[in-house]
Design a protein around this motif. Structure first.
Motif, PDB file in Angstrom:
ATOM      1  N   TYR A  27       0.800  -1.232   0.000  1.00 20.05           N
ATOM      2  CA  TYR A  27       0.000   0.000   0.000  1.00 20.05           C
ATOM      3  C   TYR A  27       0.827   1.274   0.000  1.00 20.05           C
ATOM      4  N   GLY A  28       2.120   1.190   0.289  1.00 18.61           N
ATOM      5  CA  GLY A  28       2.931   2.393   0.326  1.00 18.61           C
ATOM      6  C   GLY A  28       2.647   3.206   1.580  1.00 18.61           C
ATOM      7  N   SER A  29       3.300   4.348   1.701  1.00 18.81           N
ATOM      8  CA  SER A  29       3.130   5.184   2.879  1.00 18.81           C
ATOM      9  C   SER A  29       3.279   6.649   2.521  1.00 18.81           C
ATOM     10  N   GLY A  30       2.446   7.474   3.159  1.00 24.14           N
ATOM     11  CA  GLY A  30       2.583   8.910   3.028  1.00 24.14           C
ATOM     12  C   GLY A  30       1.945   9.520   1.802  1.00 24.14           C
ATOM     13  N   SER A  31       1.388   8.710   0.927  1.00 27.63           N
ATOM     14  CA  SER A  31       0.841   9.255  -0.318  1.00 27.63           C
ATOM     15  C   SER A  31      -0.646   9.545  -0.237  1.00 27.63           C
ATOM     16  N   CYS A  32      -1.287   9.149   0.869  1.00 31.04           N
ATOM     17  CA  CYS A  32      -2.723   9.393   1.077  1.00 31.04           C
ATOM     18  C   CYS A  32      -3.555   8.897  -0.106  1.00 31.04           C
ATOM     19  N   LEU A  33      -3.331   7.659  -0.488  1.00 34.68           N
ATOM     20  CA  LEU A  33      -4.052   7.094  -1.625  1.00 34.68           C
ATOM     21  C   LEU A  33      -5.490   6.739  -1.275  1.00 34.68           C
ATOM     22  N   TYR A  34      -5.768   6.588   0.000  1.00 34.12           N
ATOM     23  CA  TYR A  34      -7.073   6.086   0.429  1.00 34.12           C
ATOM     24  C   TYR A  34      -7.793   7.156   1.244  1.00 34.12           C
ATOM     25  N   ASP A  35      -9.119   7.200   1.072  1.00 38.12           N
ATOM     26  CA  ASP A  35      -9.906   8.234   1.741  1.00 38.12           C
ATOM     27  C   ASP A  35     -10.002   7.992   3.243  1.00 38.12           C
ATOM     28  N   PHE A  36     -10.205   6.721   3.625  1.00 33.56           N
ATOM     29  CA  PHE A  36     -10.350   6.433   5.055  1.00 33.56           C
ATOM     30  C   PHE A  36      -9.733   5.084   5.377  1.00 33.56           C
ATOM     31  N   ILE A  37      -9.020   5.047   6.500  1.00 33.48           N
ATOM     32  CA  ILE A  37      -8.373   3.818   6.978  1.00 33.48           C
ATOM     33  C   ILE A  37      -8.902   3.469   8.368  1.00 33.48           C
ATOM     34  N   PHE A  38      -9.384   2.237   8.534  1.00 35.42           N
ATOM     35  CA  PHE A  38      -9.649   1.682   9.861  1.00 35.42           C
ATOM     36  C   PHE A  38      -8.485   0.746  10.196  1.00 35.42           C
ATOM     37  N   MET A  47      -8.223  -1.122  28.330  1.00 36.28           N
ATOM     38  CA  MET A  47      -8.441   0.141  27.618  1.00 36.28           C
ATOM     39  C   MET A  47      -9.853   0.302  27.081  1.00 36.28           C
ATOM     40  N   GLY A  48     -10.734  -0.689  27.309  1.00 40.07           N
ATOM     41  CA  GLY A  48     -12.056  -0.588  26.725  1.00 40.07           C
ATOM     42  C   GLY A  48     -11.951  -0.503  25.211  1.00 40.07           C
ATOM     43  N   ALA A  49     -12.768   0.350  24.601  1.00 44.74           N
ATOM     44  CA  ALA A  49     -12.691   0.613  23.165  1.00 44.74           C
ATOM     45  C   ALA A  49     -12.067   1.993  22.983  1.00 44.74           C
ATOM     46  N   THR A  50     -10.794   1.997  22.667  1.00 37.48           N
ATOM     47  CA  THR A  50     -10.064   3.249  22.504  1.00 37.48           C
ATOM     48  C   THR A  50     -10.061   3.645  21.034  1.00 37.48           C
ATOM     49  N   LEU A  51     -10.529   4.851  20.751  1.00 40.70           N
ATOM     50  CA  LEU A  51     -10.632   5.378  19.388  1.00 40.70           C
ATOM     51  C   LEU A  51      -9.430   6.288  19.184  1.00 40.70           C
ATOM     52  N   LEU A  52      -8.388   5.740  18.573  1.00 42.28           N
ATOM     53  CA  LEU A  52      -7.090   6.392  18.544  1.00 42.28           C
ATOM     54  C   LEU A  52      -6.859   7.111  17.221  1.00 42.28           C
ATOM     55  N   GLN A  95      -2.126   4.379   9.536  1.00 42.44           N
ATOM     56  CA  GLN A  95      -3.032   5.499   9.325  1.00 42.44           C
ATOM     57  C   GLN A  95      -2.455   6.541   8.365  1.00 42.44           C
ATOM     58  N   ASN A  96      -1.146   6.560   8.202  1.00 44.23           N
ATOM     59  CA  ASN A  96      -0.495   7.580   7.388  1.00 44.23           C
ATOM     60  C   ASN A  96      -0.826   7.463   5.911  1.00 44.23           C
ATOM     61  N   ILE A  97      -1.364   6.316   5.470  1.00 44.74           N
ATOM     62  CA  ILE A  97      -1.647   6.157   4.034  1.00 44.74           C
ATOM     63  C   ILE A  97      -3.058   6.607   3.681  1.00 44.74           C
ATOM     64  N   GLY A  98      -3.813   7.114   4.652  1.00 41.10           N
ATOM     65  CA  GLY A  98      -5.168   7.583   4.381  1.00 41.10           C
ATOM     66  C   GLY A  98      -5.321   9.071   4.641  1.00 41.10           C
ATOM     67  N   LYS A  99      -6.250   9.692   3.938  1.00 40.06           N
ATOM     68  CA  LYS A  99      -6.545  11.104   4.175  1.00 40.06           C
ATOM     69  C   LYS A  99      -7.176  11.288   5.555  1.00 40.06           C
ATOM     70  N   HIS A 100      -7.987  10.298   5.957  1.00 36.72           N
ATOM     71  CA  HIS A 100      -8.611  10.281   7.280  1.00 36.72           C
ATOM     72  C   HIS A 100      -8.451   8.870   7.840  1.00 36.72           C
ATOM     73  N   SER A 101      -8.432   8.750   9.161  1.00 38.20           N
ATOM     74  CA  SER A 101      -8.170   7.431   9.724  1.00 38.20           C
ATOM     75  C   SER A 101      -8.600   7.353  11.179  1.00 38.20           C
ATOM     76  N   LEU A 102      -8.785   6.118  11.632  1.00 39.48           N
ATOM     77  CA  LEU A 102      -9.093   5.856  13.031  1.00 39.48           C
ATOM     78  C   LEU A 102      -8.581   4.464  13.375  1.00 39.48           C
ATOM     79  N   CYS A 103      -7.861   4.380  14.480  1.00 33.06           N
ATOM     80  CA  CYS A 103      -7.400   3.089  14.986  1.00 33.06           C
ATOM     81  C   CYS A 103      -8.302   2.672  16.135  1.00 33.06           C
ATOM     82  N   LEU A 104      -8.771   1.432  16.101  1.00 28.41           N
ATOM     83  CA  LEU A 104      -9.592   0.881  17.172  1.00 28.41           C
ATOM     84  C   LEU A 104      -8.728  -0.043  18.015  1.00 28.41           C
TER      85      LEU A 104
END
Length: 248
Positions: A27-38, A47-52, A95-104
């Protein structure tokens, strides 16, 4: 979180290193090829459900986190909004390969163990997140709101002897107390001789990733955070020529 490692391969590398390189090559890195990354993870910490999130400027991920907190329920596993504010040039995570992102980050879950409750909660959060993206693509406006986030302050190592070996363990009063306020003078470690070591900071902090198994090698006993109150502006899809339209 999955680091996109770029070091040479070795037969002795852990599976996570090998998998990270595979993701980077694909997928590469830093190019923001994808709109959203989970980015989906489990943690051994309570930690329960941490939205990072990795970026303080990602307003869309803030709205998604707020949507998850308000829509997905929290009876057995509450949601916490977490920020590691990493400059784009230093971000080596998926997360760096997406324009927007969220880690669960969901836990506690032992390494190598599948827990039905954690898996079910992860599935629930992802489905709810996809509902949010669908609503966004349909043009729904999400109003402004206020929220609390936990922002990383520092990483706290275990006490160590002159040889660099761990000389104390996480105190029983701190264990499983992720997101619980830690006040000056409270015990945080216990030495092998039974001596309590106290938190000597001057302010209240919120420890997270306490006694995380994967962080022993990173020399992290817990991550100290501060609670910050934010006002988040409204969000709506912009469809002008300068925008890319719907999220994929």
């Amino acid at each position: 979180m999955s680091s996109l490692f770029r070091s040479p391969e070795s037969e002795s590398d852990p599976y996570e290193f090998i998998r990270a390189r595979e993701l980077y090559q694909k997928y590469g890195s830093g190019s923001c090829l994808y709109d959203f990354i989970f980015d989906l993870h489990n943690t051994t910490s309570h930690m329960g459900a941490t939205l990072l999130r990795c970026s303080a400027d990602d307003i869309m991920s803030l709205h998604l986190a707020n949507y998850l907190q308000s829509s997905s329920g929290s009876q057995s596993m509450p949601c916490y909004n977490y920020l590691i504010d990493i400059p784009k040039k230093d971000n080596v995570y998926l997360q760096n390969i997406g324009k927007h992102s969220l880690c669960l980050e969901l836990g506690p879950q032992p390494q190598g163990v599948t827990r039905a409750d954690v898996l079910s909660r992860m599935r629930e959060l992802v489905n709810c997140g996809l509902d949010f993206i669908d609503l966004f693509n349909q043009g729904k406006e999400f109003p402004s709101f206020e929220t609390d986030i936990y922002r990383v302050l520092s990483r706290v190592d275990y006490p160590r002897d002159s040889d660099g070996e761990i000389s104390a363990i996480v105190h029983s009063g701190l264990q499983d107390k992720d997101y619980v306020p830690l006040k000056p003078g409270h015990p945080i470690f216990t030495t092998m001789n039974g001596e309590d070591l106290l938190y000597d900071g001057e302010t209240v902090v919120y420890p997270t990733f306490i006694n995380e198994a994967a962080y022993y090698e990173k020399k992290v006993a817990f991550i100290s955070t501060e609670k910050v109150h934010l006002k988040v502006p409204a969000l709506k899809l912009e469809t002008g020529a300068e925008h890319n339209g719907t999220l994929q």
